[in-house]
Design a protein around this motif. Structure first.
Motif, short mmCIF file in Angstrom:
data_model
loop_
_atom_site.label_atom_id
_atom_site.label_comp_id
_atom_site.label_asym_id
_atom_site.label_seq_id
_atom_site.Cartn_x
_atom_site.Cartn_y
_atom_site.Cartn_z
N SER A 21 -90.72 -62.53 38.34
CA SER A 21 -91.03 -61.09 38.34
C SER A 21 -92.12 -60.75 37.33
O SER A 21 -92.35 -61.45 36.35
CB SER A 21 -89.76 -60.29 38.02
N GLU A 22 -92.75 -59.62 37.57
CA GLU A 22 -93.81 -59.14 36.70
C GLU A 22 -93.28 -58.74 35.33
O GLU A 22 -93.90 -58.98 34.30
CB GLU A 22 -94.51 -57.94 37.36
N VAL A 23 -92.08 -58.12 35.31
CA VAL A 23 -91.52 -57.68 34.03
C VAL A 23 -91.22 -58.88 33.12
O VAL A 23 -91.42 -58.83 31.90
CB VAL A 23 -90.25 -56.82 34.26
N MET A 24 -90.79 -60.00 33.72
CA MET A 24 -90.55 -61.21 32.92
C MET A 24 -91.86 -61.91 32.57
O MET A 24 -91.96 -62.56 31.53
CB MET A 24 -89.62 -62.16 33.67
N ARG A 25 -92.87 -61.77 33.42
CA ARG A 25 -94.17 -62.36 33.09
C ARG A 25 -94.73 -61.74 31.81
O ARG A 25 -95.26 -62.46 30.95
CB ARG A 25 -95.17 -62.16 34.24
N ARG A 26 -94.54 -60.43 31.66
CA ARG A 26 -95.03 -59.76 30.44
C ARG A 26 -94.25 -60.24 29.22
O ARG A 26 -94.83 -60.47 28.15
CB ARG A 26 -94.91 -58.25 30.61
N ALA A 27 -92.93 -60.38 29.39
CA ALA A 27 -92.12 -60.86 28.27
C ALA A 27 -92.49 -62.29 27.89
O ALA A 27 -92.59 -62.63 26.71
CB ALA A 27 -90.63 -60.77 28.63
N MET A 28 -92.73 -63.14 28.89
CA MET A 28 -93.08 -64.54 28.62
C MET A 28 -94.45 -64.65 27.96
O MET A 28 -94.68 -65.55 27.14
CB MET A 28 -93.06 -65.35 29.93
N THR A 29 -95.35 -63.76 28.30
CA THR A 29 -96.66 -63.76 27.63
C THR A 29 -96.50 -63.53 26.14
O THR A 29 -97.14 -64.19 25.31
CB THR A 29 -97.57 -62.67 28.24
N GLN A 30 -95.62 -62.58 25.78
CA GLN A 30 -95.34 -62.33 24.36
C GLN A 30 -94.69 -63.54 23.70
O GLN A 30 -95.06 -63.92 22.58
CB GLN A 30 -94.40 -61.13 24.23
N ILE A 31 -93.74 -64.14 24.40
CA ILE A 31 -93.02 -65.29 23.84
C ILE A 31 -93.98 -66.45 23.58
O ILE A 31 -93.94 -67.09 22.52
CB ILE A 31 -91.88 -65.71 24.80
N VAL A 80 -90.64 -58.41 12.77
CA VAL A 80 -92.08 -58.56 12.64
C VAL A 80 -92.71 -58.53 14.03
O VAL A 80 -93.73 -57.89 14.26
CB VAL A 80 -92.42 -59.88 11.92
N PHE A 81 -92.08 -59.22 14.97
CA PHE A 81 -92.58 -59.27 16.34
C PHE A 81 -91.41 -59.04 17.30
O PHE A 81 -90.61 -59.94 17.53
CB PHE A 81 -93.24 -60.63 16.62
N PRO A 82 -91.28 -57.82 17.85
CA PRO A 82 -90.16 -57.55 18.77
C PRO A 82 -90.46 -58.03 20.19
O PRO A 82 -91.59 -57.93 20.67
CB PRO A 82 -90.05 -56.02 18.72
N VAL A 83 -89.43 -58.58 20.84
CA VAL A 83 -89.52 -59.00 22.24
C VAL A 83 -88.37 -58.33 22.99
O VAL A 83 -87.22 -58.45 22.59
CB VAL A 83 -89.41 -60.53 22.39
N GLU A 84 -88.70 -57.63 24.05
CA GLU A 84 -87.69 -56.90 24.84
C GLU A 84 -87.38 -57.69 26.10
O GLU A 84 -88.27 -57.98 26.91
CB GLU A 84 -88.21 -55.51 25.22
N LEU A 85 -86.09 -58.04 26.28
CA LEU A 85 -85.66 -58.75 27.49
C LEU A 85 -85.06 -57.75 28.47
O LEU A 85 -84.11 -57.04 28.12
CB LEU A 85 -84.63 -59.82 27.16
N PRO A 86 -85.56 -57.68 29.69
CA PRO A 86 -85.00 -56.73 30.66
C PRO A 86 -83.65 -57.21 31.18
O PRO A 86 -83.40 -58.41 31.29
CB PRO A 86 -86.05 -56.74 31.78
N PRO A 87 -82.76 -56.28 31.53
CA PRO A 87 -81.49 -56.68 32.17
C PRO A 87 -81.77 -57.20 33.58
O PRO A 87 -82.83 -56.93 34.17
CB PRO A 87 -80.70 -55.37 32.19
N LEU A 88 -80.82 -57.91 34.13
CA LEU A 88 -81.01 -58.52 35.45
C LEU A 88 -81.26 -57.46 36.52
O LEU A 88 -82.04 -57.70 37.45
CB LEU A 88 -79.77 -59.36 35.81
N ARG A 89 -80.64 -56.29 36.41
CA ARG A 89 -80.81 -55.26 37.44
C ARG A 89 -82.26 -54.75 37.48
O ARG A 89 -82.66 -54.11 38.46
CB ARG A 89 -79.85 -54.09 37.19
N GLN A 90 -83.04 -55.01 36.43
CA GLN A 90 -84.45 -54.61 36.41
C GLN A 90 -85.38 -55.77 36.78
O GLN A 90 -86.61 -55.59 36.77
CB GLN A 90 -84.82 -54.07 35.03
N ARG A 91 -84.83 -56.92 37.10
CA ARG A 91 -85.65 -58.07 37.49
C ARG A 91 -85.03 -58.79 38.68
O ARG A 91 -84.94 -60.02 38.71
CB ARG A 91 -85.83 -59.02 36.30
N LEU A 92 -84.61 -57.99 39.66
CA LEU A 92 -83.92 -58.57 40.82
C LEU A 92 -84.82 -59.48 41.66
O LEU A 92 -84.33 -60.28 42.45
CB LEU A 92 -83.34 -57.45 41.70
N ASN A 93 -86.14 -59.37 41.48
CA ASN A 93 -87.04 -60.30 42.17
C ASN A 93 -86.81 -61.74 41.71
O ASN A 93 -87.16 -62.69 42.41
CB ASN A 93 -88.50 -59.91 41.93
N ASP A 94 -86.23 -61.89 40.51
CA ASP A 94 -85.95 -63.23 39.99
C ASP A 94 -84.65 -63.81 40.54
O ASP A 94 -84.36 -65.00 40.34
CB ASP A 94 -85.84 -63.20 38.46
#
Length: 459
Positions: free
Chosen positions: A143-153, A302-316
């Protein structure tokens, strides 16, 4: 290299001289004069090497070696004896001894043996870690929402910056922390975890910093704390928002000075640790409410990372189901079973209050019951009975109809929500009022589908 060595011998002079030699060389030494006590220590404290005499009263070193093997202790053991002969050495080797030394002992030979044993212990630990990681600790996403999170990670992983991972229970915060560790320069070091919500307030200092034997009631042996265990690696502090305020001040000092002090020691130990924290709570709101130190907040976020709940990444969800199905089948030696398109759609209609963790459990449950395939009907039967009832958020379930089990769950949920309201959402006070440990309250809320992060304000 600093090894922790257990020396077992019934001669006091031998114990004293060996302990002195090891300590002068920069190692830690614990002495013991009988096999029974040695077995107890080896089962409760991590040693890098056990050095044991063979000839001892009551129970000799070879019997101790057998006991250690039966108890599942994997620490390398070196045997020593002043009455050595070939048969004794052969038996010790067959029982799993790393080496056999003849008394009188050469200090140089001893130190070389310790170095070899330490390297062996590290290699075996790394091998077990690699075996444990394969397939289990993989981030799966499309999913796109996880792609953004992974970019930060990916961006922050190679740095030494402290990371705060935000997300609901079960979203994979520890998995992200492991990914940060494995993609960092500390990847060959240890990855140590501590759930701050699961440890009683009176024990968390000992868990983090360790304690010396006899430093308090119940401290029957020395305990190495999480910070020392994570030296040259990563320490993951989960649910940092639930850390008692007294400990917050002590944690801040360690982060600022890079030193820890075991309870009862009085001697600081330098540690080189990258700290990664996680929470399902809003730390900024906690700071404003006085529940979390502002200075500690600025140290750990110092560096926050937000993980979306599963209901917001159902494409995964299809990829996650396939991943967990393959993983569970491989672990149990099962033949792979496909999920139908209707089954995936049925899973996607569920709200997943327990997120990724709940999904894995459901997939395992479905595979246990499946024959040729998993269909929508199987999903309906496997999901919690409340999944078919239209309700949202933390609205209390007060439906008194249905089977007894459902009525009990509805009553428990209403009781927990009412007590949370009564205590203004204070977790510790709510747990105390309900007669639960704080960690048990978290598990109960997860079981009942209560989202502690998004509790509504009810008048």
């Amino acid at each position: 290299m600093k090894a922790n060595i257990l020396i077992v011998d019934d001669e006091a002079n031998t114990l004293a001289s060996l302990a002195r030699a090891f300590r002068l060389a920069g190692h830690e030494a614990t002495v013991c004069d009988n096999a029974a006590r040695a077995l107890e220590l080896a089962r409760t404290e991590p040693f890098d090497l056990i050095l044991s005499d063979v000839v001892m009263p009551r129970r000799d070193g070879l019997l101790l070696l057998e006991d250690l093997k039966t108890a599942g202790v994997t620490t390398p053991v070196v045997m020593m004896s002043g009455q050595a002969h070939i048969e004794m050495a052969v038996r010790a080797t067959r029982l799993g001894a790393l080496d056999f030394l003849e008394k009188p002992l050469s200090t140089e030979k001893l130190l070389v043996t310790v170095e070899n044993a330490y390297k062996l212990t590290r290699l075996e630990h790394e091998n077990r870690e690699l075996q444990r990681r394969v397939g289990r600790h993989t981030l799966v996403w499309t999913s796109e929402v996880m792609r953004r999170a992974m970019t930060q990670i990916e961006r922050v992983a190679a740095s030494e910056s402290r990371v705060c991972i935000y997300g609901e229970t079960g979203t994979g915060k520890e998995l992200v922390a492991r990914t940060l560790h494995e993609k960092s320069a500390r990847a060959n070091g240890p990855f140590i975890t501590l759930n701050c919500a699961a440890v009683p307030a009176e024990l968390i200092e000992s868990e983090l910093f360790g304690h010396e034997r006899g430093s308090f009631t119940g401290a029957t042996q020395r305990h190495t704390g999480k910070f020392e265990q994570a030296h040259r690696g990563t320490l993951f502090l989960d649910e940092i928002g639930d850390m008692p305020q007294a400990m917050q001040a002590k944690l801040l000092r360690v982060l600022e000075e890079g030193e820890v002090e075991r309870i009862g020691s009085g001697k600081p130990t330098t540690v080189d640790v990258r700290v990664v924290v996680a929470t399902h709570r809003n730390l900024e709101q906690l700071v404003e409410a006085g529940g979390f130190r502002r200075d500690l907040y600025h140290r750990v976020v110092v560096f926050p990372v937000e993980l979306p709940p599963l209901r917001q990444r159902l494409n995964d969800l299809p990829a996650l189901v396939e991943h967990f199905a393959r993983q569970v089948s491989a672990q149990n030696g099962w033949k792979p079973v496909p999920f139908t398109h209707d089954a995936i759609e049925a899973l996607a209609r569920y709200q997943w209050p327990g997120n990724i963790r709940e999904l894995r459990n459901i997939v395992e449950r479905l595979l246990l019951l499946a024959d040729r395939e998993v269909d929508a009907e199987a999903v309906r039967l496997a999901l919690p009975s409340s999944a078919s009832k239209p309700h949202s958020g933390n609205a209390p379930l007060t439906d008194a109809s249905g089977p007894l089990a459902e009525r009990v769950l509805a009553f428990e949920r209403a009781a927990v929500l009412a007590e949370l309201d009564r205590n203004q959402k204070h977790i510790t006070q709510t747990a105390k009022a309900l007669g639960l440990e704080r960690s048990h309250l978290y598990k109960k809320c997860q079981q009942l589908g209560i989202d502690l992060q998004n509790l509504p304000n009810r008048d």
